[in-house]
Design a protein around this motif. Structure first.
Motif, short mmCIF file in Angstrom:
data_model
loop_
_atom_site.label_atom_id
_atom_site.label_comp_id
_atom_site.label_asym_id
_atom_site.label_seq_id
_atom_site.Cartn_x
_atom_site.Cartn_y
_atom_site.Cartn_z
N VAL A 1 0.79 -1.25 -0.02
CA VAL A 1 0.08 -0.10 0.12
C VAL A 1 0.91 1.35 -0.05
N LEU A 2 2.10 0.90 0.11
CA LEU A 2 3.03 2.25 -0.01
C LEU A 2 3.64 2.47 -1.32
N PRO A 3 3.39 3.65 -2.00
CA PRO A 3 3.94 4.06 -3.39
C PRO A 3 5.44 3.64 -3.60
N VAL A 4 6.45 3.93 -2.21
CA VAL A 4 7.81 4.01 -2.51
C VAL A 4 8.00 2.36 -2.69
N ALA A 5 7.10 1.53 -2.11
CA ALA A 5 7.41 -0.04 -2.35
C ALA A 5 7.07 -0.53 -3.49
N ILE A 6 5.69 -0.07 -3.87
CA ILE A 6 5.04 -0.51 -5.20
C ILE A 6 5.89 -0.12 -6.22
N ALA A 7 6.49 1.00 -6.27
CA ALA A 7 7.78 1.32 -7.32
C ALA A 7 8.43 0.37 -7.70
N SER A 8 8.94 -0.61 -6.76
CA SER A 8 9.82 -1.50 -7.01
C SER A 8 9.52 -2.88 -7.73
N LEU A 9 8.04 -3.03 -7.93
CA LEU A 9 7.69 -4.19 -8.75
C LEU A 9 7.80 -3.73 -10.19
N GLN A 10 8.03 -5.01 -10.93
CA GLN A 10 8.02 -5.12 -12.27
C GLN A 10 6.87 -5.03 -12.95
N ASP A 11 6.05 -6.22 -12.37
CA ASP A 11 4.97 -6.45 -12.96
C ASP A 11 3.54 -6.34 -12.02
N ALA A 12 2.44 -6.19 -12.65
CA ALA A 12 1.12 -5.90 -12.10
C ALA A 12 0.37 -7.00 -11.45
N GLY A 13 -0.61 -6.88 -10.97
CA GLY A 13 -1.72 -8.10 -10.72
C GLY A 13 -1.03 -9.06 -9.65
N PRO A 14 -1.56 -10.33 -9.79
CA PRO A 14 -0.96 -11.19 -8.95
C PRO A 14 0.54 -11.52 -8.94
N HIS A 15 0.96 -11.40 -10.15
CA HIS A 15 2.41 -11.74 -10.33
C HIS A 15 3.21 -10.60 -9.30
N GLY A 16 2.78 -9.33 -9.51
CA GLY A 16 3.46 -8.47 -8.82
C GLY A 16 3.16 -8.77 -7.28
N LEU A 17 2.13 -9.16 -6.63
CA LEU A 17 2.02 -9.55 -5.39
C LEU A 17 2.79 -10.61 -4.90
N SER A 18 3.10 -11.72 -5.77
CA SER A 18 3.78 -12.69 -5.44
C SER A 18 5.48 -12.24 -5.37
N GLU A 19 5.76 -11.21 -6.22
CA GLU A 19 6.99 -10.71 -6.24
C GLU A 19 7.17 -10.24 -4.78
N MET A 20 6.47 -9.33 -4.27
CA MET A 20 6.61 -8.78 -3.02
C MET A 20 6.43 -9.94 -1.92
N LEU A 21 5.40 -10.84 -1.78
CA LEU A 21 5.26 -11.58 -0.78
C LEU A 21 6.48 -12.71 -0.99
N TYR A 22 7.12 -13.01 -1.87
CA TYR A 22 8.31 -14.07 -1.97
C TYR A 22 9.41 -13.07 -1.36
N ALA A 23 9.73 -11.89 -1.54
CA ALA A 23 10.74 -11.05 -0.79
C ALA A 23 10.79 -11.22 0.49
N TYR A 24 9.67 -11.00 1.03
CA TYR A 24 9.51 -10.98 2.54
C TYR A 24 9.29 -12.38 3.20
N THR A 25 8.99 -13.35 2.32
CA THR A 25 9.17 -14.50 2.83
C THR A 25 10.46 -15.18 2.99
N SER A 26 11.37 -14.99 1.79
CA SER A 26 12.59 -15.31 1.66
C SER A 26 13.44 -14.64 2.78
N ALA A 27 13.20 -13.43 3.09
CA ALA A 27 13.76 -12.66 4.29
C ALA A 27 13.48 -13.25 5.66
N ALA A 28 12.31 -13.29 5.99
CA ALA A 28 12.12 -13.73 7.13
C ALA A 28 12.17 -15.26 7.35
N GLY A 29 12.05 -16.03 6.29
CA GLY A 29 12.60 -17.55 6.47
C GLY A 29 14.10 -17.57 6.31
#
Length: 565
Positions: free
Chosen positions: A438-466
């Motif tokens: 929900v933050l423009p500063v973070a959304i600007a880092s996404l390459q893709d829109a829609g569910p694929h963009g959500l997966s990009e962000m979700l994977y990054a924090y999953t990989s970091a926390a894991g």
């Protein structure tokens, strides 16, 4: 999928399981301080360091020693990266790493995450790679194994307040396991064609007559500890997909074996030390079962291919080869991806961003399950033991008796701490992902829109926390927001999990071991193996279902309908 592909998978996993037996035996010897002919040298090293291995530490002292050790490592690595431009062994002439990126990288390597928001060959000097990153590859891995030793002792002992000595444990693991193992593997990689040199690059003339600069450096030995310590931070930006890190199918197979042999071996170590080898085999069975199922899921999804490509005339027999090494095919890519994400290694030999939606969901879900299948070196074992405690608690609720595990009563304190540990990952992953989306500063880092963009962000924090470190791809991670928040996720994923784990260990160590009674649930048979697998799936993974439905599952449905992102 092909028979040859499954034969490759079976051979590699079979070799890993065979090697896990002697590795598990040696780990048990290290945990017990029974070093045989090495005892004299080991004692001399510890004396020189001012360490008395007979002086045990309670769980609080063990924890504080570990935290102090990694705090010092962070400061040293951060300073090294910032001062890279004036330090030696910098034939490329690289400047110091910028503050936010240096902060993220230092946190990443001390937590055994090895997330790379940089491209190694274009940013890191040989000195930073060897004296900074590679050193932390050894030490963060050794710390995880030392913590596993402390937890194992808690289950094996009765009526004690000490879990061992952190300084002796980390010294022995580094000197007598990780260092010799990495040296052997490093020479094997050199023999297979992986470069090991202090030169910066070579210039070649292409077939078209142009000149091409080919970067390389001391790759082989960093490649060895990168996998043996389940670190994952590669010398090159594309990691093991680079031909210098993955020159052949044999080298790729060795990497897979290295990244699972210690997690597998620690299960057998656990069985040896607690006096019932069947207990370790049961944990190992759960780990191997999940690896096989995950490999099957990735292999089937990638071999099935993209229906849009098939509709356009591409043969369905080709499957999805985008982002994969054409020399090795889908079988080794599937096994490598399943083990690297299940084992908290984070190395990649295929671009997960290019997988089919369901093929990419499998490694994402493996990390979300808590990095226990088989998990990182050390962290995988103590992570799955937390789920084992919850499994006997659930069984106790069903039959109406106080749960026990290995003769230890599992009471309210242990269950509360176990749930606290289990909830760390979803709180960090889902909380930071939701905030970033929900933050423009973070959304600007996404390459893709829609569910694929959500997966990009979700994977990054999953990989970091894991503490995995692999990347979905398509995310511009070198920004102040992502560098800082991903680093926070790494710290919480490593240390906020370890604190309740060691508290549980301290509580269990003080309890006496009681013999099994007629109503005790056996924790070494098929019934418990199934129960443990179910608890991991339900308690470890169910909370992520809504996010997976909005990400890769929605993308899969859209793909079938002809929509891509």
């Amino acid at each position: 999928m092909t028979i040859i592909g499954w034969v490759q998978i079976a051979l590699v996993l079979g070799c890993a399981l065979l090697l896990a037996v002697p590795v598990g035996q040696w780990l048990a010897a290290l945990a017990n301080g029974r070093l045989g002919a090495l005892a004299g040298v080991d004692n001399a090293v510890l004396r020189a360091a001012g360490v008395d291995p007979a002086r045990g530490q309670g769980w609080q002292a063990y924890l504080m020693a570990m935290l102090a050790f990694h705090a010092a490592g962070f400061v040293l690595l951060y300073a090294m990266l910032r001062l890279q431009g004036v330090l030696p062994l910098n034939p490329q002439g690289f400047d110091g790493i910028p503050p936010y990126l240096a902060f993220n990288t230092a946190v990443s390597f001390i937590t055994n995450t090895n997330w790379q928001a940089y491209s190694g060959e274009a940013a890191m000097s040989h000195f930073s790679q060897m004296a900074g990153l590679a050193v932390q590859n050894f030490l963060s891995a050794a710390s995880g194994i030392a913590l596993a030793f402390a937890v194992i002792r808690a289950f094996a002992a009765g009526g004690v307040k000490q879990l061992g000595n952190f300084w002796a444990d980390i010294s022995r693991v580094t000197l007598w396991l990780l260092l010799p193992g990495a040296i052997i593997a490093g020479f094997l990689f050199i023999a297979m064609g992986v470069p090991q040199t202090l030169e910066a690059s070579a210039t070649a003339t292409t077939l078209g007559g142009a000149e091409q600069v080919i970067p390389f450096g001391p790759v082989a030995f960093q490649l060895a500890i990168k996998h043996f310590g389940t670190n994952g931070g590669g010398f090159f930006g594309v990691n093991s997909l680079h031909p210098f890190e993955g020159p052949s199918a044999l080298a790729t197979s060795l990497q897979i074996i290295l990244q699972v042999v210690i997690p597998f071996g620690l299960c057998l170590t656990f069985g040896r030390i607690v006096g019932d080898r069947r207990q370790g085999v049961a944990l190992l069975a759960v780990m191997v079962g999940f690896v096989l199922v995950a490999t099957l899921g990735i292999y089937a999804a990638e071999a099935g291919g993209n229906p849009l490509h098939i509709a356009a005339g591409v043969s369905p027999l080709q499957g999805n080869m985008e982002g994969k090494d054409l020399r090795f095919g889908q079988a080794l890519a599937a096994l490598f991806t399943a083990t690297t994400t299940g084992a908290s290694c984070g190395a990649v030999n295929a671009m997960i961003d290019s997988f089919t939606p369901l093929g990419g969901m499998v490694p994402l879900f493996l990390i979300q399950l808590g990095e226990v299948l088989p998990g990182g070196v050390g962290s995988g074992l103590y992570g799955i033991l937390i789920f084992a405690l919850l499994a006997v608690f659930v069984a106790g609720l069903m039959v109406g008796r106080t749960p026990e595990y290995l003769g230890k009563k599992v009471q309210a304190r242990e269950v509360k701490l176990a749930m606290l540990a289990v909830l760390v990952l979803p709180a960090v992953i889902l909380g930071l992902t939701a905030t970033s989306l929900v933050l423009p500063v973070a959304i600007a880092s996404l390459q893709d829109a829609g569910p694929h963009g959500l997966s990009e962000m979700l994977y990054a924090y999953t990989s970091a926390a894991g503490n995995n470190g692999s990347a979905f791809g398509g995310l511009t991670a070198d920004t102040p927001w992502l560098n800082v928040t991903l680093a926070i996720a790494m710290v919480l994923g490593r240390f906020a999990f370890v604190i309740p784990v060691l508290a549980i260990a301290g509580s269990l160590a003080a309890k006496p071991r009681t013999p099994e009674g007629p109503g005790t649930l056996p924790t070494h048979g098929p019934l418990f193996i199934g129960l443990l697998a179910g608890v991991i799936l339900i308690l470890g993974g169910l909370q992520y279902l809504p996010s997976l439905a909005l990400g890769p599952i929605a993308e899969h449905v859209s793909m079938i309908a002809g929509t891509t992102f």
